[in-house]
Design an enzyme around this catalytic site. Structure first.
Site, PDB file in Angstrom:
ATOM      1  N   HIS A  77       0.874  -1.183   0.000  1.00 49.44           N
ATOM      2  CA  HIS A  77       0.000   0.000   0.000  1.00 49.44           C
ATOM      3  C   HIS A  77       0.908   1.229   0.000  1.00 49.44           C
ATOM      4  O   HIS A  77       2.018   1.176   0.529  1.00 49.44           O
ATOM      5  CB  HIS A  77      -0.830   0.081   1.284  1.00 49.44           C
ATOM      6  CG  HIS A  77      -1.876  -0.955   1.428  1.00 49.44           C
ATOM      7  ND1 HIS A  77      -1.690  -2.103   2.153  1.00 49.44           N
ATOM      8  CD2 HIS A  77      -3.146  -1.004   0.964  1.00 49.44           C
ATOM      9  CE1 HIS A  77      -2.802  -2.823   2.122  1.00 49.44           C
ATOM     10  NE2 HIS A  77      -3.691  -2.188   1.410  1.00 49.44           N
ATOM     11  N   ASP A  80       1.806   1.885   3.605  1.00 52.48           N
ATOM     12  CA  ASP A  80       2.621   0.878   4.312  1.00 52.48           C
ATOM     13  C   ASP A  80       4.057   1.389   4.404  1.00 52.48           C
ATOM     14  O   ASP A  80       4.817   1.012   5.301  1.00 52.48           O
ATOM     15  CB  ASP A  80       2.689  -0.456   3.540  1.00 52.48           C
ATOM     16  CG  ASP A  80       1.372  -1.197   3.550  1.00 52.48           C
ATOM     17  OD1 ASP A  80       0.518  -0.893   4.390  1.00 52.48           O
ATOM     18  OD2 ASP A  80       1.205  -2.087   2.690  1.00 52.48           O
ATOM     19  N   ASP A 285     -12.535 -11.907   8.594  1.00 47.43           N
ATOM     20  CA  ASP A 285     -11.407 -12.038   7.669  1.00 47.43           C
ATOM     21  C   ASP A 285     -10.148 -12.507   8.411  1.00 47.43           C
ATOM     22  O   ASP A 285      -9.247 -11.718   8.673  1.00 47.43           O
ATOM     23  CB  ASP A 285     -11.186 -10.671   7.004  1.00 47.43           C
ATOM     24  CG  ASP A 285     -10.278 -10.740   5.800  1.00 47.43           C
ATOM     25  OD1 ASP A 285     -10.069 -11.850   5.274  1.00 47.43           O
ATOM     26  OD2 ASP A 285      -9.779  -9.684   5.390  1.00 47.43           O
ATOM     27  N   ASP A 287      -7.696 -14.405   7.464  1.00 44.56           N
ATOM     28  CA  ASP A 287      -6.453 -14.375   6.668  1.00 44.56           C
ATOM     29  C   ASP A 287      -5.398 -15.384   7.130  1.00 44.56           C
ATOM     30  O   ASP A 287      -4.249 -15.021   7.438  1.00 44.56           O
ATOM     31  CB  ASP A 287      -5.840 -12.959   6.693  1.00 44.56           C
ATOM     32  CG  ASP A 287      -6.600 -11.975   5.808  1.00 44.56           C
ATOM     33  OD1 ASP A 287      -7.254 -12.418   4.847  1.00 44.56           O
ATOM     34  OD2 ASP A 287      -6.530 -10.772   6.091  1.00 44.56           O
TER      35      ASP A 287
END
Ligand code: GLT
Ligand code: MN
Ligand code: MN
Length: 412
Positions: A77, A80, A285, A287
């Site tokens: 991102h 990030d 989520d 992940d």
């Protein structure tokens, strides 16, 4: 067993990891188009109910470790790596320069960039908020990410709309919000066309990623199918530049068969990028890393992708669990995730070559002998025995997953 001092714990983890037996070499791993996200390796374990359990990790370290493991591509991102206040400034340019250097020094390529339009307070009402100033800022952020992508040599941009939805019903007008969201994407594609022309590069592939719940109570584009409809709604100025980045778990979360969701994207020619992970149906989520929960389903997903020649990236979008240490992230979490993926990929090839599955599939397609194609009874009877092969194929897939086709046998 006696308590184990901290000083001996890493070597214990290493020894047991080796005892698992075998792993792919970094060179073998690099042959696959696998990408490692900055945010996955740098995830500190924080969440709504969770304090961080790991320390921050710089992009230099993430890139270096990915290179050592054999993960040849890196994704990020904008925020990030660049603090929100430094975006659009000379500090951004300096950071992008540092990233480029780290990538070059380690032989890693940046394959994808994405814009964070969900974390910062400015996006409290989403990336397509009522206030024109927020939307204008969001559009600048998307264009800026596209520019960074070109500077770093990326070929893909991903858009997870995050809070494109609402908590309070009736406060948001859905059609208007979706029009505004389309305007943001149109701005990103327009910026891409201009920057790509200036830099003599191809335009990026802009890939939408759906998630059915979180962070909003109600999401306007909750599934890959909804996004396919959005792409062909007429709202996009460049629908040919926009495709999908489905995430395995996000499709599973709403109760879909991920393989069927991927098949629909394939048929539309829009399966361009794929976030790989694992988790549970109808939960949030989580992940989890690929193959730890649904390995049989994963095997089937990869059979589909292999047999359709999917050649896009496999992006390791998972979160190393909070119980894994900073050391464990690179010593265990990433190498084992990559190796499970490659094992499943190899097995998918074995499924495609398997003589039992091949003959069963051919026989099902050949069907039974029918003389009158309007005689419902004759047709039903003619195919009846053959259809048992569906279950036999399921059994054979299970055997391949367990390595029984390569010598593991029933024993007492
Ligand atoms: C966020 C989301 C992921 C997306 C990332 C890309 S952001 O972590 O949960 O699934 O792929 O923006
Ligand atoms: Mn994702
Ligand atoms: Mn996810």
């Amino acid at each position: 067993m006696k308590p184990i001092p901290v000083s001996e714990q890493r070597s214990l983890v290493d020894r047991l990891a080796r005892a698992c037996g075998g792993s792919y070499t970094p060179e073998q791993r690099r042959k696959h188009f696998i990408s490692g996200p900055q945010w996955a390796a740098a995830y500190e374990g924080q969440a709504l109910f969770h304090a961080p359990t790991r320390k921050p990790v710089s992009f230099e370290e993430v890139i270096r470790r990915y290179a050592e493991i054999g993960i040849g591509h890196w994704t990020t991102h904008d925020t990030d790596v660049i603090p929100a206040d430094a975006l659009f400034t000379a500090e951004q340019d300096a950071i992008v320069e540092r990233i480029g250097k780290a990538l070059r020094e380690n032989g890693v390529a940046c394959s994808m960039v994405t814009t964070e339009t969900f974390y910062h307070a400015v996006f409290a009402a989403g990336p397509a908020a009522e206030a024109g100033s927020v939307r204008e800022y969001a559009a600048s952020r998307l264009a800026n990410t596209v520019k960074i992508g070109h500077q770093l040599g990326a070929r893909y941009a991903v858009y997870w709309p995050g809070s494109l939805g609402y908590q309070i019903q009736g406060a948001v007008e859905e059609t208007q919000t979706l029009r505004w969201y389309a305007e943001g994407l149109n701005a990103a594609c327009a910026a891409d066309i201009e920057i790509a022309a200036k830099m003599g590069r191809p335009t990026l592939k802009h890939c939408l990623e759906a998630k059915p719940f979180e962070p909003q109570a109600e999401i306007l584009l909750p599934t890959s199918d909804a996004m396919l409809a959005f792409i062909s709604s007429g709202l996009l100025a460049h629908p040919d530049m926009v495709g999908l980045n489905p995430e395995y778990l996000h499709e599973l979360m709403w109760g879909a068969a991920p393989r069927a969701a991927l098949a629909r994207a394939l048929l539309c020619g829009k399966l361009w990028h794929f976030d790989i992970n694992d988790g549970y149906r109808l939960k949030h989520d989580v992940d989890i890393a690929v193959g730890l929960i649904n390995p049989l389903d994963w095997l089937n997903v990869l059979v589909l992708l292999r047999s359709h020649g999917y050649s896009g990236p496999f992006n390791l979008d998972y979160k190393p669990p909070r119980t894994t240490s900073n050391y464990g992230v690179f010593a265990v979490s990433f190498p084992t995730a990559v190796d499970r993926f490659i094992s499943l990929w190899e097995m998918a090839g074995e499924v495609m070559e398997d003589p039992v599955i091949r003959e069963a599939t051919d026989a099902l397609k050949a069907g039974g002998v029918v003389t009158d194609t309007k005689d419902v009874r004759e047709i039903t009877e003619a195919n009846k025995e053959l259809l048992t092969l569906h279950e036999l194929i399921g059994h054979r897939l299970f055997q391949i997953l367990l390595g029984m086709h390569r010598g593991r046998s029933y024993s007492v």
